[in-house]
Design an enzyme around this catalytic site. Structure first.
Site, short mmCIF file in Angstrom:
data_model
loop_
_atom_site.label_atom_id
_atom_site.label_comp_id
_atom_site.label_asym_id
_atom_site.label_seq_id
_atom_site.Cartn_x
_atom_site.Cartn_y
_atom_site.Cartn_z
N GLY A 102 0.82 -1.21 0.00
CA GLY A 102 0.00 0.00 0.00
C GLY A 102 0.85 1.26 0.00
O GLY A 102 0.52 2.26 -0.64
N ARG A 130 -8.00 -2.15 -1.92
CA ARG A 130 -7.75 -1.06 -0.97
C ARG A 130 -8.11 0.30 -1.60
O ARG A 130 -7.81 0.54 -2.76
CB ARG A 130 -6.30 -1.13 -0.47
CG ARG A 130 -6.10 -2.46 0.26
CD ARG A 130 -4.77 -2.59 0.89
NE ARG A 130 -4.58 -1.61 1.95
CZ ARG A 130 -3.43 -1.46 2.60
NH1 ARG A 130 -2.41 -2.22 2.29
NH2 ARG A 130 -3.31 -0.56 3.54
N SER A 177 -3.67 9.87 7.61
CA SER A 177 -2.97 8.87 6.81
C SER A 177 -1.64 9.41 6.32
O SER A 177 -1.59 10.38 5.57
CB SER A 177 -3.82 8.45 5.62
OG SER A 177 -3.00 7.76 4.68
N ASP A 323 -0.38 0.26 13.12
CA ASP A 323 0.11 -1.06 12.68
C ASP A 323 0.32 -2.02 13.86
O ASP A 323 0.59 -3.21 13.65
CB ASP A 323 1.44 -0.91 11.91
CG ASP A 323 1.21 -0.22 10.57
OD1 ASP A 323 0.08 -0.21 10.07
OD2 ASP A 323 2.19 0.32 10.00
N ARG A 354 -8.57 -6.06 9.65
CA ARG A 354 -7.88 -6.51 10.88
C ARG A 354 -8.80 -6.60 12.08
O ARG A 354 -8.51 -7.37 13.02
CB ARG A 354 -6.67 -5.61 11.18
CG ARG A 354 -5.51 -5.92 10.25
CD ARG A 354 -4.24 -5.18 10.59
NE ARG A 354 -3.19 -5.57 9.64
CZ ARG A 354 -2.15 -4.84 9.32
NH1 ARG A 354 -1.97 -3.66 9.89
NH2 ARG A 354 -1.26 -5.28 8.46
N ARG A 396 1.03 -8.92 9.56
CA ARG A 396 0.97 -8.56 10.98
C ARG A 396 0.03 -9.47 11.78
O ARG A 396 0.22 -9.69 12.97
CB ARG A 396 0.59 -7.09 11.16
CG ARG A 396 1.65 -6.17 10.55
CD ARG A 396 1.59 -4.75 11.06
NE ARG A 396 2.23 -3.85 10.12
CZ ARG A 396 3.54 -3.65 10.02
NH1 ARG A 396 4.38 -4.29 10.82
NH2 ARG A 396 4.04 -2.81 9.13
C1 S3P Z 1 2.48 3.82 6.27
C2 S3P Z 1 1.36 4.45 6.78
C3 S3P Z 1 0.24 3.74 7.42
C4 S3P Z 1 0.65 2.33 7.86
C5 S3P Z 1 1.41 1.61 6.79
C6 S3P Z 1 2.67 2.37 6.40
C7 S3P Z 1 3.52 4.63 5.62
O1 S3P Z 1 -0.83 3.63 6.50
O2 S3P Z 1 -0.48 1.59 8.24
O3 S3P Z 1 1.79 0.32 7.25
O4 S3P Z 1 4.63 4.14 5.38
O5 S3P Z 1 3.25 5.80 5.33
P1 S3P Z 1 -1.94 4.79 6.35
O6 S3P Z 1 -1.28 5.99 5.85
O7 S3P Z 1 -2.95 4.23 5.38
O8 S3P Z 1 -2.53 4.98 7.71
#
Ligand code: S3P
Length: 434
Positions: A102, A130, A177, A323, A354, A396
């Site tokens: 993601g 997603r 986010s 996380d 989750r 996780r």
């Molecule tokens: C991350 C941000 C978080 C986290 C992901 C890594 C990042 O996601 O859950 O594992 O590296 O910016 P969100 O921005 O969707 O909250």
């Protein structure tokens, strides 16, 4: 299909390190590719997710060497990137593939929004489920074109992105986010004028810190960039990932007669919510020897077996522990009283849902868990019984349940553990070393 078998242990006395931080490794590759000249990255996390970021940038003409160009290279990898500056990316000949990552698809969307060529970017089955409207919305506001699979209320990969000619914006995040914030800031590097992101509850600020580091602007970590400013390559040393350390801290809290020192762990305050949670639960967790390297704090974490109590977790801290909820839920099964996790709806759209997967798998151990729309209620302490667990393809969930297996009676089997590769390829070996 790969499996992990876990038997209970009754003592830990060790010093360990965990692999490099996933979020920082992704950003070092992307920002290094946009810098002028050489960037070196040490202690890079050579996991499937971060290797996907490397492959995407290679497909756009960026030369990236790894200390051992095999897949996967071992922990502690060194990377050399020959950055070509802000305007050095070439249109890829084929679709970009992010696998399960993601962070790759969302941050890269920001960079692709700044290119005046068209790119298609996609990933595995989970990535295609997603939500991507959260990044498309601000990037479209800046002037990029982003199309994808449209549903009634969202947008999904494969994404077709073309851009260039962006204008800077001030964007207030509707959801906390770091991925969305980072996508907007990275697009802002290519935009006219200033781009600013405003957030209610602070999410991880690695992008801000790393841009500040490359641009020689020291520690300031404002979510603001000025477009069109070239910057030179840098030397980045990645600290250990506190999200990976959290599994082992939890093991030390739960296993009797445990004392575990984890060295070289990232201690960025936007990531250390887990230390606050464990402290509030009466966990014996101590930070030692804090220093700053490559604009990120790091240090050692000493954890000892503890008698824990249940707490309520919600609000401001959520983005800083997002996380870690699967492992917090495991720890909560051993705490006296009720642990209530609320305002955590984002968990429903992570690598798995989750809230549902934690609940389903912890119940198999005999834990008292209740699923809420936006979180979980866990009543403890409960003596866990070894169980056969599904990972749901979520790294996780697999690792959190493996830690539960260390304190459950009898044997625990975790099915479908290949997903652990996405963030922590050495997990099984390190767990066995306990
Ligand atoms: C991350 C941000 C978080 C986290 C992901 C890594 C990042 O996601 O859950 O594992 O590296 O910016 P969100 O921005 O969707 O909250």
């Amino acid at each position: 299909m790969s499996k992990l078998k876990i038997s209970p242990i009754n003592k830990i006395n060790k010093t360990i390190t965990v692999p490099g931080d996933k979020s920082i490794s992704h950003r070092a590759i992307m920002i290094g590719a946009l810098a002028q000249g050489q960037t070196t990255i040490t202690n890079f996390l050579s996991s499937a997710d971060c290797l996907a970021t490397i492959e995407c940038l290679r497909k756009m003409g960026i030369e990236i060497q790894m200390s051992n160009d095999q897949f996967p290279i071992s922990n502690g990898g060194k990377i050399i990137i020959n950055g070509k500056g802000l305007h050095g990316l070439k249109q890829p000949k084929e679709e970009l593939y992010v696998g399960n990552s993601g962070t790759t698809i969302r941050l890269l969307s920001g960079i692709l929004a700044g290119q005046n060529f068209k790119t298609i970017v996609s990933g595995d089955e989970s990535i295609q489920k997603r939500p991507m409207l959260r990044v498309a919305k601000p990037l479209r506001e800046m002037g990029a074109s982003i199309e994808g699979k449209v549903t009634k209320d969202n947008l999904f990969a494969p994404l077709r992105i073309s851009g260039g000619d962006l204008k800077g914006i001030t964007y207030e995040l509707p959801i906390p986010s770091a991925q969305v914030k980072s996508a907007v800031l990275l697009a802002g590097l290519f935009a006219k004028g200033e781009t600013t992101v405003i957030e209610q509850n602070p999410s991880r600020d690695h992008t801000e810190r790393m841009l500040g580091y490359f641009k020689g602007k020291g520690l300031g970590a404002r979510a603001q960039v000025l477009g069109g400013e070239e910057f030179a390559g840098a030397e980045v040393d990645v600290p250990g990932d506190i999200s990976s350390a959290a599994f082992f801290m939890a093991a030390a809290l739960l296993v009797p007669n445990a004392e575990l020192l984890i060295k070289n762990v990232g201690l960025n305050p936007t990531r250390t919510g887990i230390l606050e949670v464990f402290h509030r639960m009466s966990g014996k967790v101590e930070v030692l020897d804090e220093v700053i390297v490559s604009n990120e704090p790091r240090g050692e974490i000493l954890t000892k077996s503890s008698k824990l109590k249940g707490i309520k977790i919600d609000g401001e801290i959520m983005p800083r522990i997002i996380d870690e909820i699967p492992i917090i839920a495991v720890v909560a099964t051993q705490a006296e009283g009720r642990t209530e996790i609320r305002e955590a709806k984002e968990l429903r759209i992570k690598e798995s849902d989750r809230i549902a997967t934690i609940c389903a798998e912890l119940k198999k151990f005999g834990a008292h868990v209740k699923e809420l729309d936006d979180g979980l209620i866990i009543d403890g302490p409960t003596v866990l019984k070894g169980a056969e667990i599904e990972s749901h393809g979520d790294h996780r969930i697999a690792m959190a349940m493996a830690i539960a297996g260390l304190i459950a009676e009898g044997e625990t089997v975790i099915n479908d553990t290949a997903c652990i590769e996405t963030s922590f390829p050495e997990f099984e070996k390190l767990l066995a070393s306990l």
